[in-house]
Design a protein around this motif. Structure first.
Motif, short mmCIF file in Angstrom:
data_model
loop_
_atom_site.label_atom_id
_atom_site.label_comp_id
_atom_site.label_asym_id
_atom_site.label_seq_id
_atom_site.Cartn_x
_atom_site.Cartn_y
_atom_site.Cartn_z
N PHE A 1 9.88 5.57 -2.76
CA PHE A 1 9.54 6.80 -2.05
C PHE A 1 9.93 8.00 -2.89
CE2 PHE A 1 9.98 5.09 2.60
CZ PHE A 1 9.10 4.05 2.29
N THR A 2 9.16 9.08 -2.76
CA THR A 2 9.45 10.33 -3.44
C THR A 2 9.28 11.48 -2.47
OG1 THR A 2 8.66 9.44 -5.56
CG2 THR A 2 8.91 11.83 -5.38
N ILE A 3 10.31 12.31 -2.35
CA ILE A 3 10.23 13.49 -1.50
C ILE A 3 9.98 14.71 -2.38
CG2 ILE A 3 12.72 13.95 -1.52
CD1 ILE A 3 12.42 14.77 1.46
N SER A 4 9.17 15.63 -1.89
CA SER A 4 8.87 16.85 -2.62
C SER A 4 8.66 17.99 -1.64
CB SER A 4 7.63 16.66 -3.51
OG SER A 4 6.49 16.33 -2.74
N THR B 1 3.11 2.02 10.22
CA THR B 1 3.08 0.58 10.47
C THR B 1 2.58 -0.13 9.22
OG1 THR B 1 2.63 0.94 12.82
CG2 THR B 1 2.22 -1.26 11.94
N VAL B 2 3.37 -1.07 8.75
CA VAL B 2 3.03 -1.83 7.55
C VAL B 2 2.87 -3.29 7.94
CG1 VAL B 2 3.67 -2.41 5.19
CG2 VAL B 2 4.38 -0.22 6.18
N SER B 3 1.71 -3.84 7.71
CA SER B 3 1.42 -5.22 8.05
C SER B 3 1.50 -6.10 6.81
CB SER B 3 0.04 -5.35 8.69
OG SER B 3 -0.99 -4.99 7.78
N GLY C 1 0.80 -1.20 0.00
CA GLY C 1 0.00 0.00 0.00
C GLY C 1 0.84 1.26 0.00
N SER C 2 0.16 2.40 0.15
CA SER C 2 0.82 3.69 0.07
C SER C 2 0.39 4.60 1.21
CB SER C 2 0.49 4.39 -1.26
OG SER C 2 0.95 3.64 -2.37
N TYR D 1 6.91 16.74 1.71
CA TYR D 1 6.09 15.55 1.63
C TYR D 1 6.96 14.33 1.35
CZ TYR D 1 2.61 19.19 0.80
OH TYR D 1 1.83 20.32 0.89
N LEU D 2 6.49 13.20 1.80
CA LEU D 2 7.12 11.93 1.47
C LEU D 2 6.03 10.98 0.98
CD1 LEU D 2 9.85 10.41 1.45
CD2 LEU D 2 9.18 9.43 3.65
N GLN D 3 6.00 10.75 -0.32
CA GLN D 3 5.08 9.80 -0.91
C GLN D 3 5.71 8.42 -0.84
OE1 GLN D 3 1.86 10.28 -2.20
NE2 GLN D 3 1.87 8.03 -2.19
N MET D 4 5.07 7.50 -0.12
CA MET D 4 5.61 6.17 0.11
C MET D 4 4.72 5.16 -0.59
SD MET D 4 6.77 6.41 4.12
CE MET D 4 5.07 6.51 4.70
N ASN D 5 5.25 4.52 -1.61
CA ASN D 5 4.54 3.50 -2.36
C ASN D 5 5.19 2.14 -2.16
OD1 ASN D 5 2.83 5.49 -3.50
ND2 ASN D 5 4.28 5.86 -5.17
#
Length: 117
Positions: free
Chosen positions: A67-70, A114-116, A16-17, A79-83
């Motif tokens: 991940f992408t930082i902007s 938290t990533v399950s 997920g993201s 921002y930190l977009q986490m995919n």
């Protein structure tokens, strides 16, 4: 003085993201570089990503391509977009801002990711 407030953390399934935000207030004109750090259990603090006032970015090898930082045009929010999140991404993510030449550094309170599986 600069104050940093993070948001956007939470629980997500693997793959997920999430999108983290860090809003700076105060003497924001003094900020040069902003970034995100994390420290997993049993490991030392890790720089996840950072971005300079000129737009140059740096990523940890473990998050490259995911991940992408902007940064906003006014430089006050990062921002930190986490995919494609993985369980090993689970940690408290801390926003950091520092002035030119590392003269002063500021930290947010952190936001839990938290990533399950």
């Amino acid at each position: 003085q600069v104050q940093l407030v993070e948001s956007g953390g939470g629980l997500v399934q693997a793959g997920g993201s999430l999108r983290l935000s860090c809003a700076a207030s105060g003497t924001i004109s003094s900020i040069d570089t902003m970034g995100w750090y994390r420290q997993a259990p049993g490991k030392q603090r890790e720089l996840v990503a950072q971005i300079t006032s000129g737009g140059s970015t740096t990523y940890a090898d473990s998050v490259k391509g995911r991940f992408t930082i902007s940064r906003d045009n006014d430089k006050s929010t990062v921002y930190l977009q986490m995919n494609s999140l993985k369980p090993e991404d689970t940690d408290v993510y801390l926003c950091n801002a520092r002035t030119a030449y590392g003269w002063r550094s500021y930290w947010g309170q952190g936001t839990q990711v938290t990533v399950s599986s």
